[in-house]
Write a protein that holds these residues in place. Structure first.
Motif, PDB file in Angstrom:
ATOM      1  N   ASP A  40       4.007  16.485   2.498  1.00 31.58           N
ATOM      2  CA  ASP A  40       5.171  15.915   1.794  1.00 31.58           C
ATOM      3  C   ASP A  40       5.572  14.556   2.343  1.00 31.58           C
ATOM      4  O   ASP A  40       6.754  14.266   2.518  1.00 31.58           O
ATOM      5  N   THR A  41       4.571  13.716   2.613  1.00 34.30           N
ATOM      6  CA  THR A  41       4.863  12.394   3.162  1.00 34.30           C
ATOM      7  C   THR A  41       4.322  11.280   2.275  1.00 34.30           C
ATOM      8  O   THR A  41       3.317  11.440   1.587  1.00 34.30           O
ATOM      9  N   VAL A  42       5.031  10.164   2.333  1.00 35.23           N
ATOM     10  CA  VAL A  42       4.621   8.942   1.661  1.00 35.23           C
ATOM     11  C   VAL A  42       4.500   7.876   2.742  1.00 35.23           C
ATOM     12  O   VAL A  42       5.465   7.616   3.465  1.00 35.23           O
ATOM     13  N   SER A  87       0.837  -1.193   0.000  1.00 39.46           N
ATOM     14  CA  SER A  87       0.000   0.000   0.000  1.00 39.46           C
ATOM     15  C   SER A  87       0.875   1.247   0.000  1.00 39.46           C
ATOM     16  O   SER A  87       1.914   1.286   0.662  1.00 39.46           O
ATOM     17  N   VAL A  88       0.434   2.259  -0.754  1.00 39.00           N
ATOM     18  CA  VAL A  88       1.132   3.544  -0.792  1.00 39.00           C
ATOM     19  C   VAL A  88       0.087   4.639  -0.683  1.00 39.00           C
ATOM     20  O   VAL A  88      -0.845   4.696  -1.484  1.00 39.00           O
ATOM     21  N   LYS A  89       0.235   5.494   0.314  1.00 36.25           N
ATOM     22  CA  LYS A  89      -0.648   6.651   0.467  1.00 36.25           C
ATOM     23  C   LYS A  89       0.239   7.887   0.556  1.00 36.25           C
ATOM     24  O   LYS A  89       1.227   7.897   1.286  1.00 36.25           O
ATOM     25  N   ILE A  90      -0.170   8.922  -0.159  1.00 38.90           N
ATOM     26  CA  ILE A  90       0.651  10.124  -0.250  1.00 38.90           C
ATOM     27  C   ILE A  90      -0.140  11.333   0.220  1.00 38.90           C
ATOM     28  O   ILE A  90      -1.304  11.495  -0.121  1.00 38.90           O
ATOM     29  N   ASP A  91       0.518  12.160   1.033  1.00 40.80           N
ATOM     30  CA  ASP A  91      -0.078  13.412   1.501  1.00 40.80           C
ATOM     31  C   ASP A  91       0.810  14.544   1.009  1.00 40.80           C
ATOM     32  O   ASP A  91       1.860  14.814   1.591  1.00 40.80           O
TER      33      ASP A  91
END
Length: 68
Positions: free
Chosen positions: A40-42, A32-36
């Motif tokens: 500036d976070t992964v 799983s990959v979630k980006i904010d």
């Protein structure tokens, strides 16, 4: 299973998010990959057999090095 929150540089837009997500999900063991992009976070969830360095190296090669 491990969860990692990585702060990166150069994250600008939704296109950047898509590029990162597609590339990281190609790494075997990344689930799983979630980006904010506002923070500036992964956030990556991956199997224990995946080396964190492999993820950060991929981010760096895409132009999104880990922020220090």
């Amino acid at each position: 299973m491990k969860t990692e929150k990585i702060t990166i540089a150069n994250l600008k837009c939704g296109g950047c998010e898509t590029t990162i997500k597609k590339a990281l999900l190609k790494i075997e063991g990344v689930n799983s990959v979630k980006i904010d992009h506002e923070k500036d976070t992964v956030n990556v969830i991956y199997d224990d057999n995946v080396d964190r360095e492999k993820i950060t190296n991929k981010l760096h090669s895409l132009g999104y090095p880990e922020a220090t």
